[in-house]
Motif scaffolding. Structure first.
Motif: not given
Length: 245
Positions: A31-47, A28-29, A173-183
């Motif tokens: 922290x990813x859902x909360x992070x995506x919600x924050x990005x969605x909110x900022x994009x909405x704010x940017x019209x 299970x990933x 070839x490399x991993x991308x990091x994610x934790x409960x605070x986000x990526x």
């Protein structure tokens, strides 16, 4: 006088993964859902008109991009994908792969003429392999340089449709990091979009994200000290300012 059409953003985040018989395949990933919600909110704010989709199968992901071909678009199209992955692939919540080349094909000029002249911008948070980036010494007095790595593949680079920029969380070839605070990657994107750097031209904005992740982010816990290096590819023919609302 009619209002200009609103730019669109498609945000896809997968956090839970099961196979067709119900077995858990990937972790299970958190922290990813909360992070995506924050990005969605900022994009909405940017019209932007934002569509946030959570836990979609491989087929559903393809269908979401197909639907964009039938929509009315504004000046830009932005898409953020956050999921498990490997080189050239992101995984649906059914643990089935979606080739990035398939997504790009759906949005090609032949398949999606409505987006032909509109800048298409992707931010992809997913692993591209299993190697861990131990970082490099930026300044040193002596020592032999590390041998260059051969690139794993360029199919996802060469297949991007016209007027497109794609930014990956990590190098091939490399991993991308994610934790409960986000990526590391999407947190850096969020920081840039919330700050004055959002007014930069896209190539400068992406370079700023590279700097933020390379110099300000570092894994903790089991992978203490490991780093991450985003990278991007673009065939845009002019400078664009997609977040300077």
């Amino acid at each position: 006088m009619s209002q200009p059409r609103q730019s669109r953003a498609l945000v896809i985040v997968n956090t839970n993964f099961c196979s067709s018989d119900g077995d858990v395949v990937f972790r299970t990933r958190g922290g990813a859902k909360r992070e995506a919600e924050k990005l969605s909110n900022i994009l909405s704010w940017l019209n932007y008109k934002v569509k946030l989709m959570h836990n979609k199968t491989a087929k559903e992901i393809e269908d979401l991009y197909q639907q964009e071909c039938c929509c009315e678009h504004g000046e830009y199209f932005v898409s953020i994908i956050s999921s498990h992955g490997k080189e050239g692939i992101i995984f649906g919540c059914d643990s089935e792969p979606v080739m990035l080349t398939r997504i790009f094909q759906i949005l090609s000029s032949e398949k999606c003429p409505v987006l032909t002249k509109i800048p298409k911008i992707f931010f992809i948070q997913a692993c591209r392999g299993e190697e861990f980036d131990q970082g490099v010494v930026v300044e040193c007095d002596s020592g032999e340089p590390e041998p260059e790595r051969e690139p794993d593949c360029f199919s996802d680079y060469l297949s991007i449709p016209p007027q497109t920029a794609v930014m990956f969380a990590c190098s091939p070839g490399y991993v991308a990091f994610l934790n409960i605070s986000g990526s590391m990657f999407l947190q850096a994107l969020l920081k840039v979009l919330e700050g004055e750097e959002r007014h930069l031209a896209l190539n400068h904005l992406m370079t700023r994200i590279n700097w933020e992740v390379a110099f300000c982010c570092q894994a903790r816990g089991t992978y203490e000290g490991c780093k991450e290096m985003p990278c991007f590819v673009t065939n845009l023919l002019q400078e664009v300012f997609p977040f300077s609302a």
